[in-house]
Each structure stands twice: as C-alpha cells, then as structure tokens.
Scaffold this motif. Structure first.
Motif, PDB file in Angstrom:
ATOM      1  N   LEU A 145       0.934  -1.311   0.102  1.00 27.95           N
ATOM      2  CA  LEU A 145       0.077  -0.059   0.003  1.00 27.95           C
ATOM      3  C   LEU A 145       0.942   1.182  -0.011  1.00 27.95           C
ATOM      4  CD1 LEU A 145      -2.652  -1.017   2.671  1.00 27.95           C
ATOM      5  CD2 LEU A 145      -2.672  -1.430   0.355  1.00 27.95           C
ATOM      6  N   ASP A 146       0.313   2.377  -0.571  1.00 30.79           N
ATOM      7  CA  ASP A 146       0.877   3.508  -0.373  1.00 30.79           C
ATOM      8  C   ASP A 146       0.527   4.316   0.788  1.00 30.79           C
ATOM      9  OD1 ASP A 146      -1.595   4.685  -0.975  1.00 30.79           O
ATOM     10  OD2 ASP A 146      -1.004   5.251  -3.165  1.00 30.79           O
ATOM     11  N   GLN A 147       1.051   5.502   1.042  1.00 37.66           N
ATOM     12  CA  GLN A 147       0.551   6.126   2.412  1.00 37.66           C
ATOM     13  C   GLN A 147      -0.775   6.654   2.342  1.00 37.66           C
ATOM     14  OE1 GLN A 147       3.267   6.740   5.165  1.00 37.66           O
ATOM     15  NE2 GLN A 147       1.094   6.791   5.954  1.00 37.66           N
ATOM     16  N   ALA A 148      -1.448   7.024   1.364  1.00 39.63           N
ATOM     17  CA  ALA A 148      -2.680   7.577   1.277  1.00 39.63           C
ATOM     18  C   ALA A 148      -3.576   6.051   1.694  1.00 39.63           C
ATOM     19  CB  ALA A 148      -3.134   8.036   0.033  1.00 39.63           C
ATOM     20  N   GLN A 149      -3.287   5.168   1.008  1.00 37.88           N
ATOM     21  CA  GLN A 149      -4.015   3.847   1.359  1.00 37.88           C
ATOM     22  C   GLN A 149      -3.878   3.382   2.916  1.00 37.88           C
ATOM     23  OE1 GLN A 149      -1.874   1.806  -1.755  1.00 37.88           O
ATOM     24  NE2 GLN A 149      -4.234   1.360  -2.820  1.00 37.88           N
ATOM     25  N   MET A 150      -2.630   3.527   3.236  1.00 42.29           N
ATOM     26  CA  MET A 150      -2.437   2.987   4.739  1.00 42.29           C
ATOM     27  C   MET A 150      -3.123   3.886   5.728  1.00 42.29           C
ATOM     28  SD  MET A 150      -0.770   0.560   6.046  1.00 42.29           S
ATOM     29  CE  MET A 150      -0.205  -0.170   7.431  1.00 42.29           C
ATOM     30  N   ASP A 151      -3.136   5.243   5.381  1.00 40.87           N
ATOM     31  CA  ASP A 151      -3.728   6.032   6.217  1.00 40.87           C
ATOM     32  C   ASP A 151      -5.151   5.875   6.227  1.00 40.87           C
ATOM     33  OD1 ASP A 151      -1.601   7.433   6.892  1.00 40.87           O
ATOM     34  OD2 ASP A 151      -2.033   8.913   5.224  1.00 40.87           O
ATOM     35  N   ASN A 152      -5.958   5.554   5.149  1.00 39.85           N
ATOM     36  CA  ASN A 152      -7.602   5.201   5.283  1.00 39.85           C
ATOM     37  C   ASN A 152      -7.505   3.715   5.672  1.00 39.85           C
ATOM     38  OD1 ASN A 152      -8.243   7.409   4.023  1.00 39.85           O
ATOM     39  ND2 ASN A 152      -7.694   6.568   1.757  1.00 39.85           N
ATOM     40  N   ALA A 153      -6.651   2.710   5.721  1.00 39.75           N
ATOM     41  CA  ALA A 153      -6.788   1.355   6.518  1.00 39.75           C
ATOM     42  C   ALA A 153      -6.730   1.709   7.900  1.00 39.75           C
ATOM     43  CB  ALA A 153      -5.662   0.573   5.931  1.00 39.75           C
ATOM     44  N   LYS A 154      -6.229   2.800   8.355  1.00 39.41           N
ATOM     45  CA  LYS A 154      -5.971   2.920   9.814  1.00 39.41           C
ATOM     46  C   LYS A 154      -7.162   3.344  10.299  1.00 39.41           C
ATOM     47  CE  LYS A 154      -3.147   5.173  13.282  1.00 39.41           C
ATOM     48  NZ  LYS A 154      -4.293   5.739  13.950  1.00 39.41           N
ATOM     49  N   ILE A 155      -7.809   4.352   9.479  1.00 37.65           N
ATOM     50  CA  ILE A 155      -9.173   4.745   9.877  1.00 37.65           C
ATOM     51  C   ILE A 155      -9.996   3.917  10.056  1.00 37.65           C
ATOM     52  CG2 ILE A 155     -10.980   6.121   9.329  1.00 37.65           C
ATOM     53  CD1 ILE A 155      -9.191   8.129   8.010  1.00 37.65           C
ATOM     54  N   ILE A 156     -10.255   2.775   9.056  1.00 39.20           N
ATOM     55  CA  ILE A 156     -11.041   1.623   9.187  1.00 39.20           C
ATOM     56  C   ILE A 156     -10.842   0.808  10.453  1.00 39.20           C
ATOM     57  CG2 ILE A 156     -11.768  -0.499   7.994  1.00 39.20           C
ATOM     58  CD1 ILE A 156     -11.181   1.035   5.554  1.00 39.20           C
ATOM     59  N   VAL A 157      -9.597   0.550  10.937  1.00 43.09           N
ATOM     60  CA  VAL A 157      -9.106  -0.314  11.964  1.00 43.09           C
ATOM     61  C   VAL A 157      -9.465   0.479  13.127  1.00 43.09           C
ATOM     62  CG1 VAL A 157      -7.357  -1.235  13.264  1.00 43.09           C
ATOM     63  CG2 VAL A 157      -7.472  -1.513  10.630  1.00 43.09           C
ATOM     64  N   ASP A 158      -9.266   1.831  13.236  1.00 40.73           N
ATOM     65  CA  ASP A 158      -9.420   2.592  14.471  1.00 40.73           C
ATOM     66  C   ASP A 158     -11.008   2.548  14.818  1.00 40.73           C
ATOM     67  OD1 ASP A 158      -6.785   3.178  14.911  1.00 40.73           O
ATOM     68  OD2 ASP A 158      -6.795   4.964  13.861  1.00 40.73           O
ATOM     69  N   VAL A 159     -11.800   2.654  13.719  1.00 44.67           N
ATOM     70  CA  VAL A 159     -13.179   2.925  13.956  1.00 44.67           C
ATOM     71  C   VAL A 159     -13.751   1.453  14.498  1.00 44.67           C
ATOM     72  CG1 VAL A 159     -15.569   3.124  12.967  1.00 44.67           C
ATOM     73  CG2 VAL A 159     -13.707   4.779  12.281  1.00 44.67           C
ATOM     74  N   GLY A 160     -13.373   0.300  13.872  1.00 40.37           N
ATOM     75  CA  GLY A 160     -13.508  -0.899  14.427  1.00 40.37           C
ATOM     76  C   GLY A 160     -13.108  -1.367  15.779  1.00 40.37           C
ATOM     77  N   LEU A 161     -11.954  -0.641  16.166  1.00 35.03           N
ATOM     78  CA  LEU A 161     -11.682  -1.004  17.734  1.00 35.03           C
ATOM     79  C   LEU A 161     -12.283  -0.076  18.506  1.00 35.03           C
ATOM     80  CD1 LEU A 161      -7.644  -0.976  17.170  1.00 35.03           C
ATOM     81  CD2 LEU A 161      -9.347  -2.721  17.498  1.00 35.03           C
ATOM     82  N   GLU A 162     -12.739   0.986  18.134  1.00 39.45           N
ATOM     83  CA  GLU A 162     -13.494   2.062  18.913  1.00 39.45           C
ATOM     84  C   GLU A 162     -14.805   1.305  19.160  1.00 39.45           C
ATOM     85  OE1 GLU A 162     -15.703   6.388  18.742  1.00 39.45           O
ATOM     86  OE2 GLU A 162     -14.196   5.941  17.195  1.00 39.45           O
ATOM     87  N   MET A 163     -15.406   0.510  18.315  1.00 42.14           N
ATOM     88  CA  MET A 163     -16.691  -0.093  18.265  1.00 42.14           C
ATOM     89  C   MET A 163     -16.802  -1.540  18.842  1.00 42.14           C
ATOM     90  SD  MET A 163     -18.557   1.063  14.720  1.00 42.14           S
ATOM     91  CE  MET A 163     -20.088   0.159  15.133  1.00 42.14           C
ATOM     92  N   LYS A 164     -15.368  -1.633  19.257  1.00 41.07           N
ATOM     93  CA  LYS A 164     -15.180  -3.041  19.977  1.00 41.07           C
ATOM     94  C   LYS A 164     -15.619  -4.381  19.061  1.00 41.07           C
ATOM     95  CE  LYS A 164     -15.848  -1.176  24.529  1.00 41.07           C
ATOM     96  NZ  LYS A 164     -14.551  -0.859  24.624  1.00 41.07           N
ATOM     97  N   MET A 165     -15.112  -4.182  17.745  1.00 43.94           N
ATOM     98  CA  MET A 165     -15.390  -5.278  16.858  1.00 43.94           C
ATOM     99  C   MET A 165     -14.243  -6.259  16.819  1.00 43.94           C
ATOM    100  SD  MET A 165     -18.222  -4.314  15.501  1.00 43.94           S
ATOM    101  CE  MET A 165     -18.402  -5.547  14.077  1.00 43.94           C
ATOM    102  N   PRO A 166     -14.399  -7.671  16.684  1.00 44.02           N
ATOM    103  CA  PRO A 166     -13.151  -8.490  16.620  1.00 44.02           C
ATOM    104  C   PRO A 166     -12.262  -8.463  15.464  1.00 44.02           C
ATOM    105  CG  PRO A 166     -15.298  -9.545  15.806  1.00 44.02           C
ATOM    106  CD  PRO A 166     -15.680  -8.168  16.417  1.00 44.02           C
ATOM    107  N   ARG A 167     -11.295  -8.920  15.553  1.00 44.93           N
ATOM    108  CA  ARG A 167     -10.354  -8.971  14.474  1.00 44.93           C
ATOM    109  C   ARG A 167     -10.854  -9.203  13.061  1.00 44.93           C
ATOM    110  NH1 ARG A 167      -4.664  -9.620  13.937  1.00 44.93           N
ATOM    111  NH2 ARG A 167      -4.394  -8.610  15.789  1.00 44.93           N
ATOM    112  N   ARG A 168     -11.690 -10.267  12.778  1.00 49.00           N
ATOM    113  CA  ARG A 168     -12.317 -10.929  11.888  1.00 49.00           C
ATOM    114  C   ARG A 168     -13.117  -9.865  11.135  1.00 49.00           C
ATOM    115  NH1 ARG A 168     -12.504 -15.356   9.139  1.00 49.00           N
ATOM    116  NH2 ARG A 168     -14.179 -15.855   7.829  1.00 49.00           N
TER     117      ARG A 168
END
Length: 283
Positions: A145-168
């Motif tokens: 991934l490039d930096q823009a793609q990785m930044d967007n991926a981080k947003i998706i992961v952070d929101v999931g962790l905030e909602m206490k979603m599992p790794r899957r």
C-alpha cells in the motif's frame, strides 16, 4: 600740768594701754593708722591666681568623671562625657525646632532615564499560547500500500476498535474497501456534489461514493457523510452487526451480505493483504 586740763587731754595718746593679742594686727599698724587690707577682687584678678583656680577645677571635674565612668564593672555606665551630652542635647533641640516649622516638602528629584536602560514592562496577565494539536503518527505502509491507502486503512481499523469489533470484522472491512475503492476515498462523476469534499479521485459506478462505494440513494447517508472515511467505516460495521451469524461466514460471504455486489467472489482475493494490514495496525 594738771591732768584735768583740757589741753593736756588733747595731747594724750589715744592708743590702748595694753598691747593687742593679734600679732598680725601689730605688724600692720603704722603710726596712728592701720595698713589697708588687699582687695579680694584684686586677688582674683591676678593671672597666677586665675591659672591656679582653673587648674584645680579642671582636675576635680576630671577625677569625678573618671570615678563615675569606671565605678564597678557590674554597674552600667550612666554618665555620658560632657561633650557628648552637650552634642546630643543640641541635636535634639535642633530636631524639635525643625519639626515645629511649617515647610513645604522639597520637590523630588526626577532623574532622566538612562539611555541604555530598558523600560520596565507593565505586568499583564500572561496568556499561554494554545498548544498545537499533535498530529497522529502516520503508520508505515505494508502489503504494497502507499501512504494514502495506509492512512485510510488505519481509519477503518480505529473505528472498528472503537466499536469493539473483533479482528475478523477488521479483515472483512479492509477486504471490502480494497475491492470497492482500492482504499481510496472516491467521489462520483454522477454526483457533482461529491467533488466538493476532500477526495482522492472519482468513480463512475452510479451514485456510489467513498471508501465502501456506498450509495446515498440506498439510504447509507448523505453525500457529505459518506465522503468522510470514519462515517463510512462506522456505517459498514453497523450493517455487518445486523447480519445473523456473520462471524461464522467466510470473508467473501460476510462482505457480500453487506454490500450485495454484482461480483460476490471478488472480496476473497484481498483477504491475505487485509489480514497483514490489520495485524500491522493493531500490533
């Protein structure tokens, strides 16, 4: 001549018949008259007498002062020297006299400021400058991934962790975004409004916008909301939670149950990369 004769009486010596007992009186007698006694004023006025008197008085005063000053060692000194006492009384008298006079206060002398002196600043309330927000550390890109793609991926992961979603759930969401938008926040050529918001390109799949290509016409949200990556990720996780038993589904089946795509098998190809990205962002 008869003793009773008056002429004989005039010639008779008038001195007493018996000599005086005072020898000094006899020595001072000259003829019929007494030698005059020296005057007291004349004696005091003579220089030798005055010198003797002054010397005697000075010695007496000195002895009295020394005896009083020394005295007993345990007794405090109570007698001041004559000259010091006179000076102190003169100073007190002068001070009292000066306080009793009505005088105008002397004008204060104002010195010009020194050419090198800096003016003293007036104390004012010190306001602390607001701290600048610290930018979050950008994640290092992985899995190609490039930096823009990785930044967007981080947003998706952070929101999931905030909602206490599992790794899957994180892997399902990342795989879906990789298939739908290649992890870029896309506007839509069909919706000119979407170009007014921050974006990283555009697509032409009907009115689909954002990371998950969600359609405003299908009730996912407004164009402005769906163009925000964090909102789009939250909408995806909310819909995933509404799928019964999604945890036991494959990544492709779970993603297709949310997206209802025309190509349901396309999500499976991104599962490995999505797993690597999720692991890097949650380590």
């Amino acid at each position: 001549m008869h003793p009773d004769d008056p002429s004989a009486q005039k010639l008779t010596d008038a001195r007493p018949s018996t000599p005086s007992d005072d020898a000094a009186s006899t020595e001072r007698t000259i003829g019929r008259h007494r030698a005059p006694e020296p005057s007291r004023r004349a004696l005091l006025g003579s220089t030798p007498v005055r010198v003797a008197l002054a010397t005697g008085v000075t010695c007496c005063l000195s002895l009295v002062a020394v005896a009083t000053a020394r005295g007993n060692d345990d007794t405090p000194r109570t007698v001041e020297p004559l000259a010091e006492a006179v000076a102190d009384r003169a100073a007190i008298a002068n001070e009292r006299a000066s306080r009793s006079l009505d005088r105008d206060a002397a004008p204060a002398r104002i010195l010009p400021p020194s050419p090198t002196a800096k003016p003293t600043p007036t104390p004012t309330a010190v306001r602390k400058a607001p701290k600048k927000p610290v930018k979050p550390r950008r994640p290092r890109p992985v899995a190609g991934l490039d930096q823009a793609q990785m930044d967007n991926a981080k947003i998706i992961v952070d929101v999931g962790l905030e909602m206490k979603m599992p790794r899957r759930a994180l892997v399902v969401a990342l795989s879906t975004a990789m298939q739908e938008s290649n992890l870029y926040n896309l506007a839509s050529d069909v919706l000119p409004e979407s170009a007014e918001y921050p974006n990283q390109g555009s697509g032409s799949d009907h009115d689909s916008v954002g990371l998950f290509q969600q359609r405003p016409s299908s009730g996912w949200g407004t164009v402005a909301q769906l163009m925000r990556p964090s909102y789009a990720a939250r909408a995806f996780y909310t819909a995933l939670n509404e799928i019964p038993g999604w945890q036991d589904m494959s990544v492709t089946a779970a993603a297709q149950a949310v997206q209802i795509s025309a190509y349901p098998d396309a999500y499976a190809q991104h599962e490995d990369r999505a797993t690597t990205v999720a692991a890097a962002l949650t380590a």
